[in-house]
Design a protein around this motif. Sequence first.
Motif, short mmCIF file in Angstrom:
data_model
loop_
_atom_site.label_atom_id
_atom_site.label_comp_id
_atom_site.label_asym_id
_atom_site.label_seq_id
_atom_site.Cartn_x
_atom_site.Cartn_y
_atom_site.Cartn_z
N ARG A 3 49.61 28.10 47.23
CA ARG A 3 48.52 28.98 47.60
C ARG A 3 48.71 30.36 46.96
O ARG A 3 47.77 30.96 46.44
N ARG A 6 47.90 30.17 43.37
CA ARG A 6 46.46 30.07 43.13
C ARG A 6 45.80 31.44 43.30
O ARG A 6 44.94 31.83 42.52
N ARG A 7 46.24 32.16 44.35
CA ARG A 7 45.65 33.48 44.59
C ARG A 7 45.93 34.41 43.43
O ARG A 7 45.06 35.17 43.01
N ALA A 10 43.78 33.49 40.49
CA ALA A 10 42.38 33.88 40.70
C ALA A 10 42.23 35.38 40.54
O ALA A 10 41.27 35.85 39.91
N GLY A 11 43.17 36.13 41.07
CA GLY A 11 43.11 37.59 40.95
C GLY A 11 43.14 38.02 39.50
O GLY A 11 42.39 38.89 39.05
N THR A 14 39.90 37.43 37.84
CA THR A 14 38.91 38.45 38.17
C THR A 14 39.17 39.72 37.38
O THR A 14 38.25 40.36 36.87
N VAL A 21 32.62 37.75 36.43
CA VAL A 21 32.69 37.55 37.87
C VAL A 21 31.62 38.37 38.58
O VAL A 21 30.97 37.92 39.54
N ASP A 24 28.22 36.77 38.27
CA ASP A 24 28.15 35.60 39.14
C ASP A 24 27.83 36.01 40.57
O ASP A 24 26.94 35.44 41.22
N VAL A 68 33.53 41.86 49.32
CA VAL A 68 34.07 40.71 48.59
C VAL A 68 35.24 41.15 47.72
O VAL A 68 36.29 40.51 47.64
N ALA A 71 38.51 41.53 49.31
CA ALA A 71 39.17 40.33 49.82
C ALA A 71 40.29 39.86 48.91
O ALA A 71 41.10 39.05 49.29
N GLY A 72 40.33 40.36 47.71
CA GLY A 72 41.35 39.87 46.78
C GLY A 72 42.42 40.92 46.52
O GLY A 72 42.19 42.11 46.65
N GLU A 74 43.60 41.87 43.77
CA GLU A 74 43.42 42.65 42.55
C GLU A 74 42.74 43.99 42.85
O GLU A 74 42.77 44.90 42.01
#
Lengths: 916, 116
Positions: A3, A6-7, A10-11, A14, A21, A24, A68, A71-72, A74
């Motif tokens: 996990r 993956r995070r 993904a960061g 972005t 991004v 989108d 949003v 939430a990450g 980054e």
Amino acid sequence: MRRVARRVLAGLRTLLRRDHVEHDLDAELRAYLDAAIERHMHAGSSREAAMRAARIEIGSATAVKQQVHEAGWEARVEDVWQDARYAIRTLRNAPGFTLVALLTLALAIGANTAIFSIVNGLMLRALPVAAPEQLVLVSSERAIAGDYAAGWTVPVWEQIAKRSSSLGRAAAWSVFSERLDLASEGEADPVDGLFVSGNFFQELGVMPVLGRAFTADEDRLGRAESRVAVISYGLWQRRFGGDGDVVGRSILVHRVPVTIVGVAPPAFLGPEVGRAFDIALPIGSAPLILNDDQWGTPAGRSYVAVVLRLAPGQSAASAMSVMRSQQRQIIEAAMPPKSIWGENQDSQLKDAFVLVPAAAGTSELRRQYSRAVVTVLVIASLVLLIACANIANLLMARGAVRRRELSLRLALGAPRYRLIQQLFVESVLLAAAGAILGLLVAVWASDLLVAQMSTWFDRVTLDISLDWRVVSFTVLMTMATALLFGLSPAFGASRVTPVTDLKDMAPSLHGRSRRISARGGLVATQVALSLLLVVTAGLFIRTFDRLVAVPLGFDSERVLVVEINASRAPSAAGARTALYQQLASSVAELPGVEHAGVSINTPANHGVTLVTGYTVRGETERMRNERDWDTIVNYVTPGWFRAYGLSVRAGRLIEAHDTRQAPLVAVANEAFARAFFSGRQAVGGTIVDVMGPPGRARESRTIVGVVGNVVEQSLRQDAFPSVYLPMSQWTMPFPEPDQVSLSIRAKSGSPILLTRAVAAQLLTIDRRLSFTFRPLQDQIDAARHQERLIAWLSTFFGVLALLLAAVGLFGIASSTVVRRQTEIGIRMALGAQGRDVITLALRQTALATVAGLVIGLAAAVSLTRYLQAMLFGITPLDPITFIAAPAVLALVAVVACVMPARRATSIDPMAALRCE
Amino acid sequence: MAPADKTSALVQGTLDMLILKTLALEPMHGYGIGMRLEQISKGAFQVNAGSLFPAFRRLERDGLIKAEWRDTENNRRAKYYALTAAGRRRLTEATREWEAQTAAITRIMRATLGEA
């Protein structure tokens, strides 16, 4: 785990494809809005009503996007990146502050890194050999206790080498590095030489870059095959221009032709840290090169250091017990029952083997310098602390100025932690930039320092290149620095109250007491640390001063020393002394030479001295230790005393008529007379040599004169009892040495001018002599070298600390005046005089300074005792230093406050009042 | 009544679980999920965009849902979310945990004096 990965991915995605991004998300929000409109229209609203309802439902699209984004992970990174760019802009807009801060940091961090890289090169770094942690040095209990490098005779080494199946693989090298002469004739061309065992390079895992290392055959004592050499990379570059076909070339070493078989790799400087070798030869070649057929025999005085390689997994302790169990066989096989030195098997057997880890090599330089270097490192880190205090002070001052900006940000909704983060990022950037500059400073400074450590006899070579230790030290220090000077101002500055600060344009009447006392505390700390450093510098300066004031006991002006190597000249019994007499008398005849004399030792020298023991005939053997009989012996020719300006205190000096056939005489120094003849007349007394080989009649001599004390080796030691014996009356049980010193006093002017004439004269007498010239002053400087270096360094840092403290004081005094100028204006308008104004303006600064002085003095009093071992002639609480240092600091403080005081008194009350 | 008043404070984790459950039946786009939650809870939960979208991103990052742009019934493009296998497993777990928690709380709330 997955996990997290993956995070992270993904960061990163972005961060890197930001626009994609964002598009989108925009599209998704639009679709959401459309779906909402649809739904409302379905429920019966008109299009406009539906659109309005949908917009209300969503709320602010930007806010949603922000949610949003948050939430990450980054988002944090982008924040920091944004802060960094802002910080760069801010720093660029305050060039004065930035420059001062960068300069201070570069100097402080640079100095620390430079000194640490020396600590690293000298004390921490492992030798560039294979598996250094497996190497152990064979030492002995006595050597460990006396803290000197253990040396073993060649026969002992051979015994150890023979037992490699039980003891493990071993290698050896000569303990003292020899100065080997590469010249073909006349004046010597000395290089540093090392005699090594045949398997030396293989054992250590050092592969030559050109050619090969030695073979076992080439390491047999005295054999012709042993005349091979491996030269160092440095010598190859310097002397042979990196020429590819140097292998196989023949060179002369001490006039003996030797073939070069290999070139060592550039990283390998030798087994001894601090000393680089130029040329390595097999131990077997030493008797040929040094022209000494006793070398390497039980009777000879040749010592090697021995290193063992432990088997993987074997511990030093187990290897040591194996060695000790074989000690008896080794010693018995290697040593005759009694050697001429009175040392015998028993004493060697009692001195048990000790195995010492040798990953960092052996080092005389380390022994000499480690305490000094660590002290300087501590000093440098104190300077860094002062620098941090300085910058923290400056940052706090700027924080006051930036109140409005920060309040604005708070009012616009920034969370407090963002403010702190912003300010802290500024500090980190500043520290990082300072560190990078500092690294540049460090590289230059450490080269300079290492060069300064060399003296005429000790060419210091240290590997001070940046390795992971130095880099991580710098990084850690930078982070600590940023924390120290950045954190507190960041917290303080963020403590703004938007309402009052946005309204408040002018400096208020009442200062903020909390912030002021923080700055005052910083200044007091700076003053205290500076005082500590100035006291330290003062102590070292006084030590050097005391050392210079030590009476040498001889006249060093216009004296030139010529080291003569007569190993190639005839050595029939008595021929050498005749040769030396001839050298002395013929050189004395040269125009421009006032006096000349040959001796074994010269004053203020680090050479190996002859020591023997005497008692006085006619008195009963007193209850003295053997140690009390120790006497330095120097064989001299008649002109020697006058060459050094020594005049006789009683009796006479050695004269030409003290020949071999005449009665044996000696001239004693005052220390000898006092120790052995206390109260009585020394002249006419008879002394007996008790250290001769057994079976020989004890030699006795008559004392014919007494001269003053002369510094023999160290300036720090008291005068040692010495006797001077005529060169022609050489009675030692071994041949006269083949290396002597010819001391020449010039009639006038510099003695260097005489070198050519002297060289020519020496060669006329015997072409086979080789010699090196050296002004006596070099020897004397070398004796004070380390103290001079430390005094210089601590003064440099002391001055730096003073400057920083002065800047800090100036800063706080100025800002106090500026901040309170309204108040001052009012008071002046009400009739306050100049003196009152100054008191008002500077009282805080003065208080901080006094507090700092008191704390600093207390610290100095309690801490200087750790310097005791390095001081000379003064106590750690030397009154002169402890009075002068605070005085200097007080003076600096006063000077720093002059301009702010002037500013305070020149405030125009009307202008100040108008400001409010 | 304004939607904001009716939105009870939903804990982040609970919202995630509810979204997973909603998607267990069929893939849906963002607005659809919000509407479904409102429908099934009979108006008790009205989750706004500010909570939904961050939740979508979280769940997507953790690999519990996957996204795909598709055409809706009205020929518009919308981003549809669907459960992944991992999401299904997580939902089962979360459901079990939730039921155990709720049962325990219910027991405590119903306990009268004299019960263990």
